[in-house]
Design an enzyme around this catalytic site. Structure first.
Site, mmCIF file in Angstrom:
data_model
loop_
_atom_site.group_PDB
_atom_site.id
_atom_site.type_symbol
_atom_site.label_atom_id
_atom_site.label_comp_id
_atom_site.label_asym_id
_atom_site.label_seq_id
_atom_site.Cartn_x
_atom_site.Cartn_y
_atom_site.Cartn_z
ATOM 1 N N GLY A 73 44.904 36.759 60.265
ATOM 2 C CA GLY A 73 45.600 38.014 59.960
ATOM 3 C C GLY A 73 46.661 38.326 60.997
ATOM 4 N N GLU A 98 34.706 52.216 56.917
ATOM 5 C CA GLU A 98 34.395 52.251 55.488
ATOM 6 C C GLU A 98 32.958 51.799 55.227
ATOM 7 O OE1 GLU A 98 36.222 53.506 53.065
ATOM 8 O OE2 GLU A 98 37.887 53.960 54.402
ATOM 9 N N ARG A 155 52.052 49.856 60.415
ATOM 10 C CA ARG A 155 51.026 50.010 59.379
ATOM 11 C C ARG A 155 51.639 49.720 58.005
ATOM 12 N NH1 ARG A 155 45.626 50.142 57.817
ATOM 13 N NH2 ARG A 155 44.811 52.275 57.662
ATOM 14 N N THR A 180 34.641 48.067 59.932
ATOM 15 C CA THR A 180 35.409 49.253 59.555
ATOM 16 C C THR A 180 34.523 50.480 59.335
ATOM 17 O OG1 THR A 180 36.625 50.197 57.681
ATOM 18 C CG2 THR A 180 35.340 48.258 57.209
ATOM 19 N N SER A 207 42.950 44.409 53.016
ATOM 20 C CA SER A 207 42.500 45.553 53.807
ATOM 21 C C SER A 207 42.682 46.904 53.109
ATOM 22 C CB SER A 207 43.259 45.569 55.142
ATOM 23 O OG SER A 207 44.630 45.838 54.906
ATOM 24 N N LEU A 263 41.740 32.499 54.470
ATOM 25 C CA LEU A 263 40.302 32.723 54.683
ATOM 26 C C LEU A 263 39.457 32.280 53.501
ATOM 27 C CD1 LEU A 263 40.547 36.138 56.507
ATOM 28 C CD2 LEU A 263 39.355 34.117 57.384
ATOM 29 N N GLY A 298 49.506 40.761 60.233
ATOM 30 C CA GLY A 298 49.193 42.155 59.920
ATOM 31 C C GLY A 298 49.505 43.081 61.090
#
Ligand code: NAP
Ligand code: GDP
Length: 336
Positions: free
Chosen positions: A4, A130, A187, A128, A85, A60, A7
Site C-alpha cells: 500500500g 472499524e 487522504r 482499524t 480501505s 495482496l 496510499g
C-alpha cells in the site's frame, strides 16, 4: 517493506523511514494510469545503482508474487498497509475486500513463515477502529469487544486475529495498530474530510454551489496521518510485540467539520431543519472573500451515508496505564 505504498499512509511512512536511513521496498499495483502521485517525489530511477526506494509490482491477492518480493527484499520490517480501505465501497465489493484485506494479511504472514523469516522480520498490521463497529460500550477502551458492521470491518477482523494467532503460534513479532481515522492533504478524495474540504474550496471559487453529504451527526476521532505513521514505526521498535490503539481522544461531528472548514474560508454557516431535511446555508461571508457563493447549500444525502448503514464510532476514551511512546498530536495510546 510497505504494502500500500501508493496510499496516504504508505507515502508518509516511506518518507519517515527514508529519513531514518532505511531502504524502503514498496509494493504498488499495476494500473493503466500512473497511480504514484503521492510518492512521485521519492521516486528513484531503477537504473540508479544505490537506490534506497525500490518499487515492486504486486498485489495482496497474489501469494506467489508476495512470496517472491519478500524473498528478494528480505525485509526487517513489513508494514501491511495495502487494503481496499473504503467502508462504503466494501458493501459493493465484499468478496474482493475479504480477499485483499483479510486473506491478503494471511498471505504476508505465511510468506514470512514459509521463507523462514519469523525471527528476522517484524510485521505491522493496519487494523482499524472499524473493528468496534456497533460499539459495545461508550466510551470505548482497549477492553471493548469488537463488533464489525461492514465487509471492510469483518475482513480486517480476520486479519487482526490472524496477526495475533501467528504471533502466538509461531512466536513472530507481529502487531496490530488499531488506528482511528487519520487524515491529511493526501487522504483519498472520497473520504468525508477531503470531500468537504475540496467542495468548500470549489464553492469558494464559484465552481459549484452545493455539497451533498450524508449523516451530519456522524462523529469521528480524526488525527493526522503523519503522526499515525510514526506510531506504526514505534510499534515495531518495542521490545515485545503488542497491539495498540491509537487515537486523539477528541471526536468531532461531520456538521462541525463542515462548519470549521467554511470558517477557514471566511464564511459562517447556519443549519436549518431536522433529520434528513437539515440543510446548511452560508449566513455571512467575509467581504474579502466575495467569491464565496451565498446560496451554497449542504444537503444531507442520507440513503448513501445514513445511520444504520455505517458504523458510527461515537466517542472514545483510551486508558493510558503505561503508554510506551508519546507523539504530540496523539493523546491516546493504549496497549490492548
Ligand atoms: P489508502 O490511501 O486507501 O491506501 C491503500 C493502499 O492499498 C493503496 O496504496 C492501494 O493501492 C493499496 N491496495 C489496495 N488494494 C490492494 C491490493 N489488492 N494489493 C496491493 N495493494 C492494494 O489507505 P490509507 O488511508 O493509507 O490506509 C492505510 C491502511 O490503514 C489501510 O489498510 C487502511 O484500511 C488502514 N486504516 C486507515 C485508516 C485511516 O483513517 N486512513 C484508519 C484505520 C486503518 P492503489 O493506490 O493502487 O489503490
Ligand atoms: P470511514 O470512517 O472510514 O467510513 O471514513 P469516511 O471519511 O468515509 O466517513 C467518516 C464518517 O462520515 C462516517 O461516519 C460516514 O458515515 C460519515 N459521512 C457523512 N457523510 C458522508 C459523505 O458524504 N461521504 C463520506 N465518505 N462519509 C460521510
Amino acid at each position: 517493506m510497505i504494502t500500500g505504498v501508493t496510499g496516504q499512509d504508505g507515502a508518509y511512512l516511506s518518507s519517515l523511514l527514508l529519513k531514518k536511513g532505511y531502504i524502503v521496498h514498496g509494493i504498488k499495483r499495476r494500473a493503466s494510469l500512473f497511480n504514484t502521485d503521492r510518492i512521485d517525489h521519492l521516486y528513484q530511477d531503477p537504473h540508479v545503482s544505490s537506490r534506497n526506494f525500490i518499487l515492486h509490482y504486486g498485489d495482496l491477492t497474489d501469494s506467489t508474487n508476495l512470496i517472491r518480493i519478500v524473498q528478494e527484499s528480505q525485509p526487517d520490517e513489513i508494514y501491511n498497509l495495502g487494503a481496499m480501505s473504503h467502508v462504503k465501497v466494501s458493501f459493493d465489493t465484499p468478496e474482493y475486500t475479504a480477499n485483499a484485506d483479510g486473506i491478503g494479511t494471511l498471505r504476508i504472514l505465511e510468506a514470512i513463515r514459509l521463507l523462514g523469516l519469523t525471527k528476522k522480520t517484524r510485521m505491522y498490521q493496519a487494523s482499524t477502529s472499524e473493528l468496534y463497529g456497533l460499539v459495545q460500550e461508550i466510551p470505548q477502551s482497549e477492553k471493548t469487544p469488537f463488533y464489525p458492521r461492514s465487509p471492510y470491518g469483518v475482513a480486517k477482523l480476520y486479519a487482526y486475529w490472524m496477526t495475533v494467532n501467528y504471533r502466538e503460534a509461531y512466536n513472530m513479532f507481529a502487531c496490530n495498530g488499531i488506528l482511528f481515522n487519520h487524515e491529511s492533504p493526501l487522504r483519498g478524495e472520497t473520504f468525508v474530510t477531503r470531500k468537504i474540504t475540496r467542495a468548500a474550496a470549489q464553492i469558494a471559487l464559484g465552481m459549484i454551489n452545493t455539497l451533498y453529504v450524508g449523516n451530519l451527526d456522524a462523529s469521528r476521532d480524526w488525527g493526522h496521518a503523519k503522526d499515525y505513521v510514526e506510531a506504526m514505526y514505534l510499534m515495531l521498535q518495542q521490545d515485545e510485540p503488542e497491539d495498540f490503539v491509537i487515537a486523539t481522544g477528541i471526536t468531532t461531528t461531520v456538521r462541525d467539520f463542515i462548519r470549521m472548514t467554511f470558517e477557514e474560508l471566511g464564511a459562517e454557516l447556519e443549519f436549518k431543519g431536522k433529520g434528513i431535511d437539515e440543510k446548511g446555508f452560508i449566513k455571512s461571508c467575509d467581504n474579502n472573500l466575495p467569491q464565496v457563493a451565498t446560496a451554497a447549500r449542504i444537503v444531507p444525502d442520507t440513503p448513501r451515508y445514513g445511520k444504520g448503514i455505517f458504523t458510527e464510532v461515537e466517542i472514545i476514551l483510551m486508558i493510558l496505564p503505561k503508554p510506551s511512546f508519546f507523539i504530540p498530536g496523539i493523546t491516546a495510546v493504549a496497549r490492548m
